[in-house]
Design a protein around this motif. Structure first.
Motif, PDB file in Angstrom:
ATOM      1  N   LYS A  11     -22.278 -27.130 -16.494  1.00 20.03           N
ATOM      2  CA  LYS A  11     -22.543 -26.519 -17.795  1.00 20.03           C
ATOM      3  C   LYS A  11     -24.024 -26.197 -17.988  1.00 20.03           C
ATOM      4  O   LYS A  11     -24.345 -25.262 -18.708  1.00 20.03           O
ATOM      5  N   GLY A  14     -24.335 -22.996 -16.275  1.00 15.26           N
ATOM      6  CA  GLY A  14     -23.366 -22.022 -16.773  1.00 15.26           C
ATOM      7  C   GLY A  14     -22.558 -21.378 -15.665  1.00 15.26           C
ATOM      8  O   GLY A  14     -22.384 -20.163 -15.627  1.00 15.26           O
ATOM      9  N   LYS A  34     -21.040 -17.662 -19.667  1.00 13.51           N
ATOM     10  CA  LYS A  34     -22.111 -17.851 -20.644  1.00 13.51           C
ATOM     11  C   LYS A  34     -21.683 -18.856 -21.686  1.00 13.51           C
ATOM     12  O   LYS A  34     -21.978 -20.024 -21.585  1.00 13.51           O
ATOM     13  N   GLU A  35     -20.970 -18.419 -22.683  1.00  9.33           N
ATOM     14  CA  GLU A  35     -20.484 -19.323 -23.719  1.00  9.33           C
ATOM     15  C   GLU A  35     -19.005 -19.586 -23.491  1.00  9.33           C
ATOM     16  O   GLU A  35     -18.264 -18.668 -23.206  1.00  9.33           O
ATOM     17  N   ILE A  36     -18.620 -20.809 -23.654  1.00  2.61           N
ATOM     18  CA  ILE A  36     -17.206 -21.139 -23.593  1.00  2.61           C
ATOM     19  C   ILE A  36     -16.830 -21.713 -24.946  1.00  2.61           C
ATOM     20  O   ILE A  36     -17.439 -22.670 -25.427  1.00  2.61           O
ATOM     21  N   ASN A  37     -15.834 -21.099 -25.585  1.00  4.17           N
ATOM     22  CA  ASN A  37     -15.415 -21.537 -26.911  1.00  4.17           C
ATOM     23  C   ASN A  37     -14.217 -22.473 -26.871  1.00  4.17           C
ATOM     24  O   ASN A  37     -14.018 -23.258 -27.792  1.00  4.17           O
ATOM     25  N   LYS A  76     -14.108 -17.542 -23.371  1.00  3.39           N
ATOM     26  CA  LYS A  76     -15.099 -17.200 -24.388  1.00  3.39           C
ATOM     27  C   LYS A  76     -14.370 -16.706 -25.634  1.00  3.39           C
ATOM     28  O   LYS A  76     -14.688 -17.078 -26.738  1.00  3.39           O
ATOM     29  N   ASP A  77     -13.395 -15.823 -25.432  1.00  4.07           N
ATOM     30  CA  ASP A  77     -12.533 -15.348 -26.510  1.00  4.07           C
ATOM     31  C   ASP A  77     -11.202 -14.952 -25.887  1.00  4.07           C
ATOM     32  O   ASP A  77     -10.957 -15.246 -24.723  1.00  4.07           O
ATOM     33  N   VAL A 105     -15.655 -28.579 -25.959  1.00  4.02           N
ATOM     34  CA  VAL A 105     -14.917 -27.525 -26.662  1.00  4.02           C
ATOM     35  C   VAL A 105     -13.486 -27.993 -26.918  1.00  4.02           C
ATOM     36  O   VAL A 105     -13.047 -28.996 -26.377  1.00  4.02           O
TER      37      VAL A 105
END
Length: 116
Positions: A11, A14, A34-37, A76-77, A105
């Motif tokens: 993490k 990334g 990048k971002e993990i939601n 991410k989404d 998350v």
């Protein structure tokens, strides 16, 4: 860094790697995220067609096989997902839970089965 079966997740950098072991080496390519939601688990049907060759005057034989596997994605989404695991339900549950805890998350369970 988190290491599970055939998955490495870092993490801080990334990135993640799905690998195979060969002569003690972990072979595979690093993939960036990048971002993990959230982390998602889902049941997916895999299909395969096998054709046997025509031998000794016999007709060739075509067989269709379908199998359900459980897959784990880091997401991410709803459009940006990375497949990180494919296997049996119990193994997928463990991977989902550990990856979600490591990344901090939530888990989205698309299997409609028991809670993870």
């Amino acid at each position: 860094m988190l290491e599970l079966k055939t998955l490495l997740v870092d993490k801080e950098e990334g990135k993640f790697k799905i690998y195979s072991k060969f002569l003690g080496f972990k072979l595979g390519e690093w993939n960036n995220f990048k971002e993990i939601n959230y982390v998602a688990i889902s049941k997916v049907r895999f299909a395969r067609t096998v054709v046997s060759p025509k031998l000794n005057g016999n007709q060739k034989c075509t067989s269709d096989f379908t199998d359900f596997k459980f897959v784990v994605f880091i997401c991410k989404d709803s459009r940006i997902k990375h497949l990180v695991f494919k296997g049996e339900y119990e193994d997928a549950k463990v991977v989902t839970k550990k990856v979600a805890e490591y990344l901090g998350v939530e888990v989205v369970d698309y299997t409609k089965d028991k809670e993870i």
